[in-house]
Scaffold this motif. Sequence first.
Motif, mmCIF file in Angstrom:
data_model
loop_
_atom_site.group_PDB
_atom_site.id
_atom_site.type_symbol
_atom_site.label_atom_id
_atom_site.label_comp_id
_atom_site.label_asym_id
_atom_site.label_seq_id
_atom_site.Cartn_x
_atom_site.Cartn_y
_atom_site.Cartn_z
ATOM 1 N N VAL A 23 60.636 60.876 53.260
ATOM 2 C CA VAL A 23 60.133 60.367 54.537
ATOM 3 C C VAL A 23 60.507 61.302 55.684
ATOM 4 C CG1 VAL A 23 60.246 58.445 56.185
ATOM 5 C CG2 VAL A 23 60.151 57.976 53.727
ATOM 6 N N GLY A 24 61.800 61.587 55.805
ATOM 7 C CA GLY A 24 62.279 62.355 56.945
ATOM 8 C C GLY A 24 61.882 63.816 56.940
ATOM 9 N N VAL A 25 61.908 64.436 55.777
ATOM 10 C CA VAL A 25 61.629 65.869 55.694
ATOM 11 C C VAL A 25 60.169 66.141 55.336
ATOM 12 C CG1 VAL A 25 62.230 68.032 54.512
ATOM 13 C CG2 VAL A 25 64.036 66.380 55.100
ATOM 14 N N LEU A 26 59.665 65.475 54.289
ATOM 15 C CA LEU A 26 58.308 65.769 53.808
ATOM 16 C C LEU A 26 57.223 64.958 54.507
ATOM 17 C CD1 LEU A 26 59.016 66.184 49.994
ATOM 18 C CD2 LEU A 26 58.850 67.946 51.764
ATOM 19 N N GLY A 27 57.614 63.950 55.284
ATOM 20 C CA GLY A 27 56.656 63.242 56.125
ATOM 21 C C GLY A 27 55.845 62.144 55.462
ATOM 22 N N LEU A 28 56.252 61.686 54.260
ATOM 23 C CA LEU A 28 55.559 60.532 53.694
ATOM 24 C C LEU A 28 55.859 59.318 54.574
ATOM 25 C CD1 LEU A 28 56.148 60.967 49.851
ATOM 26 C CD2 LEU A 28 54.159 61.632 51.206
ATOM 27 N N GLU A 29 54.923 58.383 54.616
ATOM 28 C CA GLU A 29 55.087 57.211 55.468
ATOM 29 C C GLU A 29 55.264 55.958 54.635
ATOM 30 O OE1 GLU A 29 51.877 56.985 58.256
ATOM 31 O OE2 GLU A 29 52.277 58.986 59.044
ATOM 32 N N ILE A 30 56.179 55.094 55.071
ATOM 33 C CA ILE A 30 56.388 53.812 54.404
ATOM 34 C C ILE A 30 55.182 52.934 54.720
ATOM 35 C CG2 ILE A 30 57.839 51.748 54.279
ATOM 36 C CD1 ILE A 30 60.188 53.604 55.177
ATOM 37 N N GLY A 31 54.571 52.352 53.671
ATOM 38 C CA GLY A 31 53.366 51.555 53.864
ATOM 39 C C GLY A 31 53.391 50.265 53.075
ATOM 40 N N SER A 32 52.250 49.606 53.051
ATOM 41 C CA SER A 32 52.155 48.297 52.400
ATOM 42 C C SER A 32 52.270 48.418 50.887
ATOM 43 C CB SER A 32 50.835 47.620 52.767
ATOM 44 O OG SER A 32 49.753 48.363 52.250
ATOM 45 N N ARG A 33 52.698 47.311 50.279
ATOM 46 C CA ARG A 33 52.810 47.238 48.824
ATOM 47 C C ARG A 33 52.552 45.801 48.412
ATOM 48 N NH1 ARG A 33 58.205 45.227 47.576
ATOM 49 N NH2 ARG A 33 58.298 46.035 45.475
ATOM 50 N N PRO A 34 52.131 45.578 47.162
ATOM 51 C CA PRO A 34 51.911 44.203 46.701
ATOM 52 C C PRO A 34 53.187 43.378 46.804
ATOM 53 C CG PRO A 34 50.940 45.753 45.166
ATOM 54 C CD PRO A 34 51.763 46.554 46.146
ATOM 55 N N ASN A 35 53.038 42.087 46.735
ATOM 56 C CA ASN A 35 54.156 41.164 46.892
ATOM 57 C C ASN A 35 54.932 41.015 45.576
ATOM 58 O OD1 ASN A 35 55.849 39.340 48.128
ATOM 59 N ND2 ASN A 35 54.501 37.606 47.725
ATOM 60 N N PHE A 36 55.525 42.131 45.128
ATOM 61 C CA PHE A 36 56.351 42.077 43.924
ATOM 62 C C PHE A 36 57.609 41.260 44.206
ATOM 63 C CE2 PHE A 36 54.103 46.119 43.009
ATOM 64 C CZ PHE A 36 53.648 45.819 41.738
ATOM 65 N N PRO A 37 58.175 40.620 43.186
ATOM 66 C CA PRO A 37 59.373 39.805 43.401
ATOM 67 C C PRO A 37 60.671 40.626 43.399
ATOM 68 C CG PRO A 37 58.630 39.544 41.161
ATOM 69 C CD PRO A 37 57.620 40.430 41.847
ATOM 70 N N PHE A 38 60.610 41.855 43.853
ATOM 71 C CA PHE A 38 61.791 42.703 43.981
ATOM 72 C C PHE A 38 61.571 43.619 45.171
ATOM 73 C CE2 PHE A 38 58.883 44.491 40.867
ATOM 74 C CZ PHE A 38 58.668 45.768 41.357
ATOM 75 N N LYS A 39 62.649 44.138 45.717
ATOM 76 C CA LYS A 39 62.573 44.985 46.910
ATOM 77 C C LYS A 39 62.167 46.402 46.542
ATOM 78 C CE LYS A 39 65.984 42.369 49.471
ATOM 79 N NZ LYS A 39 67.265 42.384 50.173
ATOM 80 N N GLY A 40 61.524 47.035 47.484
ATOM 81 C CA GLY A 40 61.126 48.412 47.284
ATOM 82 C C GLY A 40 60.277 48.901 48.433
ATOM 83 N N GLN A 41 59.852 50.128 48.316
ATOM 84 C CA GLN A 41 58.995 50.751 49.326
ATOM 85 C C GLN A 41 57.934 51.583 48.630
ATOM 86 O OE1 GLN A 41 61.920 53.186 51.322
ATOM 87 N NE2 GLN A 41 62.172 51.690 52.965
ATOM 88 N N TRP A 42 56.750 51.616 49.227
ATOM 89 C CA TRP A 42 55.722 52.547 48.779
ATOM 90 C C TRP A 42 55.599 53.600 49.868
ATOM 91 C CZ3 TRP A 42 50.912 50.002 46.100
ATOM 92 C CH2 TRP A 42 51.320 49.399 44.905
ATOM 93 N N LEU A 43 55.634 54.866 49.454
ATOM 94 C CA LEU A 43 55.559 55.982 50.389
ATOM 95 C C LEU A 43 54.190 56.645 50.261
ATOM 96 C CD1 LEU A 43 59.115 57.492 49.791
ATOM 97 C CD2 LEU A 43 58.417 55.648 51.344
ATOM 98 N N TYR A 44 53.522 56.738 51.392
ATOM 99 C CA TYR A 44 52.139 57.190 51.432
ATOM 100 C C TYR A 44 51.990 58.579 52.029
ATOM 101 C CZ TYR A 44 50.387 52.439 50.573
ATOM 102 O OH TYR A 44 50.087 51.224 50.026
ATOM 103 N N GLN A 45 50.980 59.285 51.515
ATOM 104 C CA GLN A 45 50.429 60.462 52.162
ATOM 105 C C GLN A 45 48.982 60.097 52.438
ATOM 106 O OE1 GLN A 45 49.898 64.077 49.840
ATOM 107 N NE2 GLN A 45 50.416 65.270 51.650
ATOM 108 N N GLY A 46 48.658 59.869 53.699
ATOM 109 C CA GLY A 46 47.332 59.355 54.038
ATOM 110 C C GLY A 46 47.177 57.954 53.484
ATOM 111 N N ASP A 47 46.115 57.730 52.700
ATOM 112 C CA ASP A 47 45.880 56.388 52.142
ATOM 113 C C ASP A 47 46.336 56.255 50.692
ATOM 114 O OD1 ASP A 47 43.956 57.943 50.936
ATOM 115 O OD2 ASP A 47 42.292 56.591 51.366
#
Length: 133
Positions: A23-47
């Motif tokens: 995220v910080g260096v390569l510039g991927l963006e934290i975005g939406s993800r399905p409502n899985f029953p565990f924590k996490g993040q999806w990192l996006y490049q564009g869409d």
Amino acid sequence: MAITFNHLNLLASTDSDAAKLLVGVLGLEIGSRPNFPFKGQWLYQGDKALIHIIESEEQACRLGHIAFEINMNLTELTAKLQEHRLKYNIFQVPDSKIVQVFVKIGELVFELQTQHENSQQAFDTFNHHQELL
């Protein structure tokens, strides 16, 4: 049959050095993800969600799985897996027709994504990486 790279899954804490790099260096963006029953993040490049992080209490980052979209229906895929005597688990992406077929070979896990014609709830929801062990 065609396969397309879908995403790489990492097991890491959300404040891990991997997240800082992606995220910080390569510039991927934290975005939406399905409502899985565990924590996490999806990192996006564009869409495109290129990296899926499943939150882990471990400070170290490790590979969870590599995912490919395939243009083979679920029936044909499972028949081929059985023919080759490969063990697999099937899970449903929440609120989606996407079905995830996980195949573990050695320490590496492959996720093969396909669509299933039946409604949601046809399969259990993938709820934690440990189910693949």
